[in-house]
Enzyme design. Sequence first.
Site, PDB file in Angstrom:
ATOM      1  CB  ILE B 126      41.072  38.625  38.911  1.00 42.13           C
ATOM      2  CG1 ILE B 126      40.381  37.369  39.431  1.00 42.13           C
ATOM      3  CG2 ILE B 126      41.391  38.470  37.419  1.00 42.13           C
ATOM      4  CD1 ILE B 126      39.138  37.008  38.633  1.00 42.13           C
ATOM      5  CG  HIS B 128      39.792  41.771  35.966  1.00 44.92           C
ATOM      6  ND1 HIS B 128      38.909  40.739  35.816  1.00 44.92           N
ATOM      7  CD2 HIS B 128      39.636  42.220  37.232  1.00 44.92           C
ATOM      8  CE1 HIS B 128      38.235  40.577  36.935  1.00 44.92           C
ATOM      9  NE2 HIS B 128      38.665  41.459  37.826  1.00 44.92           N
ATOM     10  NE  ARG B 394      31.899  44.473  42.220  1.00 47.09           N
ATOM     11  CZ  ARG B 394      31.103  43.508  42.701  1.00 47.09           C
ATOM     12  NH1 ARG B 394      30.131  43.809  43.531  1.00 47.09           N
ATOM     13  NH2 ARG B 394      31.298  42.265  42.348  1.00 47.09           N
ATOM     14  CB  SER B 421      35.999  45.291  39.594  1.00 48.43           C
ATOM     15  OG  SER B 421      36.576  44.410  38.661  1.00 48.43           O
ATOM     16  CB  CYS B 489      45.144  24.567  57.882  1.00 44.07           C
ATOM     17  SG  CYS B 489      44.060  23.897  59.155  1.00 44.07           S
ATOM     18  CB  CYS B 529      46.988  28.363  64.559  1.00 43.95           C
ATOM     19  SG  CYS B 529      46.033  29.356  63.417  1.00 43.95           S
TER      20      CYS B 529
END
Lengths: 417, 564
Positions: B126, B128, B394, B421, B489, B529
């Site tokens: 993300i 943010h 983290r 983060s 896939c 695979c």
Amino acid sequence: MYDVVILGAGPAGLAAGIEAHKKGANTLIIERENRLGGILKQCIHDGFGLIRFKERLTGPEYANRYIKMAKKEGLETLTSTFVSHIKKGKGVFYLEAVNSECGITSIEAKTVILANGCRERTAKQVHIHGSRPSGIYTAGLAQYFVNVFGYLPCKKCVILGSGDIGLIMARRLTLEGAEVKGVYEVKSTVSGLTRNVAQCLDDYNIPLHLSHTITKVIGDERVEAVEICEVDQNMNPIKGTEKKVECDGVILSVGLIPENEVAESLDVCLDPATKGPLVDQNFMSLIEGVYSCGNALHVNDLVDYVSESGEYTGNSAAEYSKRSIKKERKLVRVKKSNDILYVVPQYIDINSTSKKIVLYFRVKEKREKVVICFKLNRETIFTKKYKYLNPLEMERIEIELELYDLTENDKFEFAIE
Amino acid sequence: MIKIQRKIQQTVSKKIVCKEWRSSIILEGMVEDWSDVVKAGKIAANKGYKGVVNKIEVKNLHIPEINKPIIADNSLDKTQTDVLTIGGGVIGCAIARELAKWDVSILLVDKEDDLAMHTSSRNDGIIHPGLAANPKTKKAYYNVKGNAMYTKVSEELGVVFRRSGSYVLFEKRWMKLVAPLIMKRANQNGIKGATVIGMKRLQEEEPYLNTSIKGAIFFPSTATVSPYKMTIAYAENAIANGIVLSLNTIVTEMKKERGKIISVKTNRGTIYPKVVINASGVYADKIANMADDQFFTIHPRKGEIALMDKKKGYLLNSIVGKFNLGHSKCITKGGGLVKTIEGNILTGPNAYEQPYREDFTTNRDSFELMVNKLIDTVPKLSPGDIITYMAGIRAATYEEDFIVEKSEYVSNLVHAAGIQSPGLASAPAIAEEIERLALESLSETKDIKRKEKWNARRKKDKQLSIMSLPERKRIININSDYGEIVCRCEEVSKGEIIDAINSPIAVKTVDAVKRRTRAGMGRCQGGFCMPLVIKIIEENTDLEMTEITKKGKDSAVLKEETKT
């Protein structure tokens, strides 16, 4: 435009293709791998074809019989070709196929048979936690490494799950000089065939631990050990029973899942019990012109039945594609009693001319001395006695409906008495 | 200090003592449990000291040594470089890319076999909006700034990026009362475009959300990107502009003279840098300590994430998180559901403290708790849709803020530390600031000019499955390898795998190929695979079959040839 296009050249697809071609349909098989034969190519153990050929063949031998037939018939096949898109039009299917020779080819077909087989359940799908090192393989992948590549993926392993491929790999790895420290099965019963337990484990003194599972993988780069736990009746690990088993590999044989992503992209309805399409006695799904057979339809134990369902499907699709006026289907659901895990087909098309119906089924739990019966409007029209029924063994029966005038209001029931 | 020590002794353990060191506070002693270490550190944090140096030990707790590369050679011995950047995560790579504009020599080292091996490949991807951090923190500043920079930098680097927006969901009616507070915070942090929306609008945008949800605040600037592709793209562009990358390279010692780092010892020889940049993630405090400049402590905080089958991707268009008041008075999303850039739905992360910096194991109990807590946001999702899961760590400091600054005591050391983060979102902005600081430091010794031929752009990777049909046809016509599908896939072709193997950072492992191409990231998790990928690696490198590894070192996929 093709009359019949088949996805997958394993035993189901090959049988379907040969049959459709024989019936005069303009047929094409598309296979994503570079050779025909599907998973049979890597199954070098014997025991294939006892019903079809009354012989004990190896996987490649069994496949080769069909490949030869296909060649003899002049059946058209495309290997190393991947269907990336499929779309339904009015009475026609549009496929986009990718390969290195033609780039992207557009293919049109009146009918499509899905014979994609299945894939293996992975470690993450059975809630194995811990680290993510090298050395964790599904049994089919390990089988590919050993039988196709000629390499051992581990030297000292544990096997989780007692499915047939797991048992067969226990023997195979042992024969190739690896040590199999044990087979661990979360259920209280074995998942594979009894003959495989005897021939693959007992003969080689490989211990089988029922009601046990792997709760944790240990090792950063290579598997160094696994944590094994006993499980309770709900298959939840019992705290305090943890045990560390040192090994350099984990082989998983924890079930197969029919590959139906193409079916789903065509909005084909799936049966939650089989994870394959809902079909009628002609193996046509609820989407007109889309068929399913073999392990993509439901997981079979024996390749002989896979081929059989392929043949029926090829025949039906060929016939359907030739018909200029399509008779509307009238589908009536086959009701099953609660003790039956699944029955295929799930529907009977009462408008269809095929009145000899082949039913494949599995029971939910082991039963002894039972009678299964097929009822039409509460009247029993077929019974069969079984000394025992086992969920591990798929059963097959044939029911003749020729004598009955069927209507939409008829009720079909399939039950254990 | 006395007050802090008293509080720690009262609430944690009498055996802990505090000391002042420069402008920081050192904690020492022995406790019974790791949670006590963290508790003490938290008490001491943000009490007027620059940082907490937590040296408290736990009785009978063995913390393994740092994972080291196996290689030991002299390939870097006596290397003179203007800049040495330690750490090949997104921060280190972004810094290298920005500095590569200048006519200076740059060496980027990482101890792992590939880039982005720690947190940068183990997060939710993300970008943010910048809501979670308190105003006035570095986190808030770099996050909002970095977020805005992503549009340009992702385009330049040819990385797929999408501003999907995110929602903070209100499950209960009363939560709506807090909306003005959140809006105020958004405003203070400089987030643009946040809007309170009602149930109806929310259902139009996200039709599969639980109908019990009462409303939300929408943040249009939230985006998603592949964190490891971003990291690799930064590094590839830096390499194209002349920086040198050395993987499998671990820094073990530094030599200082007159408040300056003179040399840096590694497993591949001694390096003589003019400036050292510390972007070493969970080991940033250890690196700082080598230069006798450890004024902070990293306490590893794990986060687990789960990825769901792509076929359920239609259930979500953006990013949703439940509103909660969070632990430390800050407004946190506490994990959520994310539609990743690749189209999977991601669940997580959770957060828990652990003493180990490189223990990426997942734990069944915490994992299931997290999934069950988050998954009901979209009722049609079930735990059975999970195809894989993983954990990241983290690199948190006790101050819980970024450290982006020049060392106060070592004149040629720059820290980009404590980058947890929203580190990915902040990376472009942090890199810009570190670029400035490094140049400032370098300009004391030499004149710095811009490179004449700096190319900001990196060519996009070929991803056949998302190309238009004519484009795909054209590419396969030129090179037929692009027509051979290897991973069914994710629809990855042989050509794409060969591209990855021959990319500017040559890769030879199954996982490195996976991160670049997605081969093996689908629902079968490489069951079909993996043998084909190994074969392609064997054909296109100098490796034998048994030398091909999953992720370097002792992780060979195959053990030995069978007898026949």
